[in-house]
Scaffold this active site. Structure first.
Site, PDB file in Angstrom:
ATOM      1  N   LYS A 279       0.852  -1.189   0.000  1.00 13.83           N
ATOM      2  CA  LYS A 279       0.000   0.000   0.000  1.00 13.83           C
ATOM      3  C   LYS A 279       0.887   1.238   0.000  1.00 13.83           C
ATOM      4  O   LYS A 279       1.728   1.409   0.882  1.00 13.83           O
ATOM      5  CB  LYS A 279      -0.907   0.005   1.232  1.00 13.83           C
ATOM      6  N   ASP A 284      -2.557  10.550   3.155  1.00 14.62           N
ATOM      7  CA  ASP A 284      -3.950  10.137   3.333  1.00 14.62           C
ATOM      8  C   ASP A 284      -4.710  11.145   4.193  1.00 14.62           C
ATOM      9  O   ASP A 284      -4.582  11.153   5.414  1.00 14.62           O
ATOM     10  CB  ASP A 284      -4.014   8.753   3.989  1.00 14.62           C
ATOM     11  N   LYS A 291     -10.359  12.843   7.679  1.00 13.49           N
ATOM     12  CA  LYS A 291      -9.923  12.454   9.014  1.00 13.49           C
ATOM     13  C   LYS A 291     -10.140  13.615   9.980  1.00 13.49           C
ATOM     14  O   LYS A 291     -10.028  14.782   9.601  1.00 13.49           O
ATOM     15  CB  LYS A 291      -8.437  12.078   9.005  1.00 13.49           C
ATOM     16  N   ASP A 302       1.596   6.620   5.317  1.00 11.29           N
ATOM     17  CA  ASP A 302       0.624   5.639   4.831  1.00 11.29           C
ATOM     18  C   ASP A 302       1.114   4.883   3.600  1.00 11.29           C
ATOM     19  O   ASP A 302       0.378   4.105   3.012  1.00 11.29           O
ATOM     20  CB  ASP A 302      -0.715   6.320   4.545  1.00 11.29           C
ATOM     21  N   ASP A 361     -12.076   6.915   3.412  1.00 13.52           N
ATOM     22  CA  ASP A 361     -10.889   6.721   4.240  1.00 13.52           C
ATOM     23  C   ASP A 361     -10.525   5.243   4.374  1.00 13.52           C
ATOM     24  O   ASP A 361      -9.521   4.904   4.997  1.00 13.52           O
ATOM     25  CB  ASP A 361     -11.090   7.345   5.632  1.00 13.52           C
ATOM     26  N   GLU A 363      -9.380   3.537   1.948  1.00 12.49           N
ATOM     27  CA  GLU A 363      -8.858   3.579   0.581  1.00 12.49           C
ATOM     28  C   GLU A 363      -7.745   2.580   0.324  1.00 12.49           C
ATOM     29  O   GLU A 363      -7.527   2.159  -0.811  1.00 12.49           O
ATOM     30  CB  GLU A 363      -8.363   5.009   0.272  1.00 12.49           C
ATOM     31  N   ARG A 365      -7.414  -0.535   1.000  1.00 11.76           N
ATOM     32  CA  ARG A 365      -7.878  -1.827   0.465  1.00 11.76           C
ATOM     33  C   ARG A 365      -8.265  -1.720  -1.010  1.00 11.76           C
ATOM     34  O   ARG A 365      -8.227  -2.720  -1.729  1.00 11.76           O
ATOM     35  CB  ARG A 365      -9.041  -2.342   1.317  1.00 11.76           C
TER      36      ARG A 365
END
Length: 517
Positions: A279, A284, A291, A302, A361, A363, A365
């Site tokens: 990933k 993010d 967030k 991230d 959020d 994201e 996956r």
């Protein structure tokens, strides 16, 4: 990076800024560990008593500095705690040695040379001390791509107006046996491994405005040229043409477009092929599902999974492992804007499945799903994805342990065993079948969110849906240990840690040795 040398000199005779010795916690007070005999002799056999007078107990991570006795070439003795004295006949385990060496290296920041006289009994012990010291000496002080220091310098050349001591310049491993093939191989492996862990740390620590998806991809291409690796970079046009709806959907709200990078190492005698998927969300914000305040400041981390995958492939090349290893870096920036994916939108993923985005959020996956599907087309023996995926995993396992989920119980056990061998804390987690119903969607094949409770497991169940039939798959959720927001400890710095690199390299070595079945 800090230099490593193997020394045949006595700890008393070696010229250095400090000599590092181990001290353990005994039943009646501190006990000087094996390896420090020459230093203890210089103190008339009373080093333990002197240390106790200074308040030392031998507790794990404790540091005590004292002036050297006459007869020692180093002016300072640095005693580092090893914890409890081992049971009779036993030695110190590798992780204890790593932590102690890391603590000592941090304590010697700014020094030119440290002589490490810790209890090394064999090549494995030497490797552990080397690993810990080199990891502990790490500092981040550069930006990505410009070869300029990240901190501005004042007119006197000091960064930020403060003196910059820099890392310990050289680690001299006392008792290292430079002519012994096993010692030499073990410490060379440690040096190569740490260099790549530190590569991952540098990437994680790089500010997001400097490490966009395109900049990250450029780093991979440059490293591939240096180490003879093959790369393929899919830009936004290629991703659109290929139907990578997950990566595009996450990245479409940003002015910095997404990338999918394939970086591959091959060995002519390899019998196993592994695919690693990382990933790589370079920043993010949460997207439209923004967030809350206080949760954005460290989100440059991230992309830690992609950094770990990238570093692992390069490490395999450096070590010449007899395995084929392909890394997939799913790179995007998750930002809110007029073009961003909205909650309720449906994305058409690579391979044809559709996903209702209930939370932008969630994201990670989405980008991983595209990359896992693509990796599966090459029919590797196993796929392992690595991601700072869920806050739920941090709640479950804390800040120092990553979760392991797989579609194969034996492989889950293997990954846990390998992580333990490598010195990384992990824990096997289930994928309960009853949670699958929670990601059903009335408008798509599945949704990117399910039940709130067990959210880390739900994320794993989602990813499992994109693994091709017949392929062994593992998922490492490194959300806890990937970025250390507290103070440094052991060999772990504040900031990016390089979590999972050691585990993935050990997995590649196991595959190269035919140990995956």
């Amino acid at each position: 990076m800090t230099a490593l040398t193997l020394s045949t000199s006595s700890a008393a005779a070696l010229r250095a800024d400090a000599v590092v010795v181990g001290v353990a916690k005994g039943a009646k007070g501190p006990v000087v560990a094996v390896g420090a005999e020459a230093v203890d002799k210089a103190f008339g056999g009373k080093l333990a008593a002197v240390l106790e007078t200074l308040g030392a107990t031998g507790a794990d991570g404790e540091v005590t500095k004292l002036p050297a006795a006459s007869g020692l070439k180093a002016p300072v003795v640095l005693a580092v705690g090893l914890g409890e004295v081992p049971a009779k006949g036993g030695g110190y385990d590798a992780e204890t040695l790593r932590r102690a060496a890391g603590v000592a290296a941090r304590a010697l920041s700014g020094s030119k040379k440290g002589a490490f006289a810790l209890p090394v009994e064999d090549a494995a012990g030497a490797a552990a001390v080397a690993e810990g010291a080199l990891l502990g000496a790490y500092t981040y002080d550069k930006t990505n791509g410009n070869a300029k220091d990240a901190k501005s310098k004042d007119k006197n050349g000091d960064k930020g107006g403060k003196k910059d001591n820099g890392p310990l310049a050289e680690v001299a491993l006392v008792g290292g046996k430079p002519r012994d093939k096993a010692y030499k191989a073990a410490t060379e492996r440690a040096t190569a491994l740490v260099a790549e862990i530190n590569r991952a740390r540098d990437l994680i620590n790089t500010p997001s405005n400097l490490l966009t998806p395109a900049a990250f991809a450029a780093e991979a291409v440059a490293a591939a040229k240096e180490h003879g690796l093959k790369t393929e970079v899919l830009d936004e046009k290629a991703l659109t043409k290929g139907g990578y709806g997950g990566i595009l959907g996450v990245g479409q709200g940003s002015d910095a477009p997404p990338r999918l990078v394939r970086i591959a190492y091959t060995h002519p005698k390899a019998e196993k092929t592994l695919a690693l998927v990382g990933k790589g969300i370079t920043y993010d914000s949460g997207g439209i599902s923004l967030k809350p305040a206080g949760h954005n400041e460290t989100m440059k981390c991230d992309m830690s999974g992609a950094a770990a995958v990238f570093a692992t492939v390069v490490a395999a090349a450096k070590l010449g492992l007899r395995v084929n290893l392909t890394g997939w870096l799913a790179l995007a920036e998750n930002m809110p804007s007029g073009s961003a994916t909205r909650p309720g939108d449906v994305l058409s993923m690579y391979g044809g499945k559709t996903v209702e985005v209930l939370n932008t959020d969630a994201e990670g996956r989405l980008v991983l799903a595209d990359a896992i599907t693509r990796a599966g087309e090459e029919k590797p023996d196993a796929i392992v994805d690595v991601a700072t995926l869920t806050g739920a995993m941090v709640l479950a396992l804390g800040n120092r342990t990553f979760g392991i989920m797989t579609n194969d119980e034996a492989f889950r056990g293997t990954l846990h065993e390998i992580a333990e061998e490598a010195g990384e804390q992990s824990w096997p987690m289930p994928l309960p079948s009853h949670l699958r119903k929670g990601i059903d969607s009335p408008v798509a094949d599945l949704a990117n969110m399910g039940e709130r409770m067990g959210g880390g497991l739900v994320a794993g169940i989602f990813l499992k849906e994109f693994v091709a039939d017949g392929i062994t798959w593992g998922h490492l959720d490194i959300a806890g240990p990937a970025f250390n927001e507290s103070g440094p400890f052991g060999y772990t710095p504040k900031g990016g840690t390089g979590a999972a690199v050691r585990t993935l390299v050990r997995l590649a070595e196991r595959a190269a040795d035919g140990g995956l079945g």
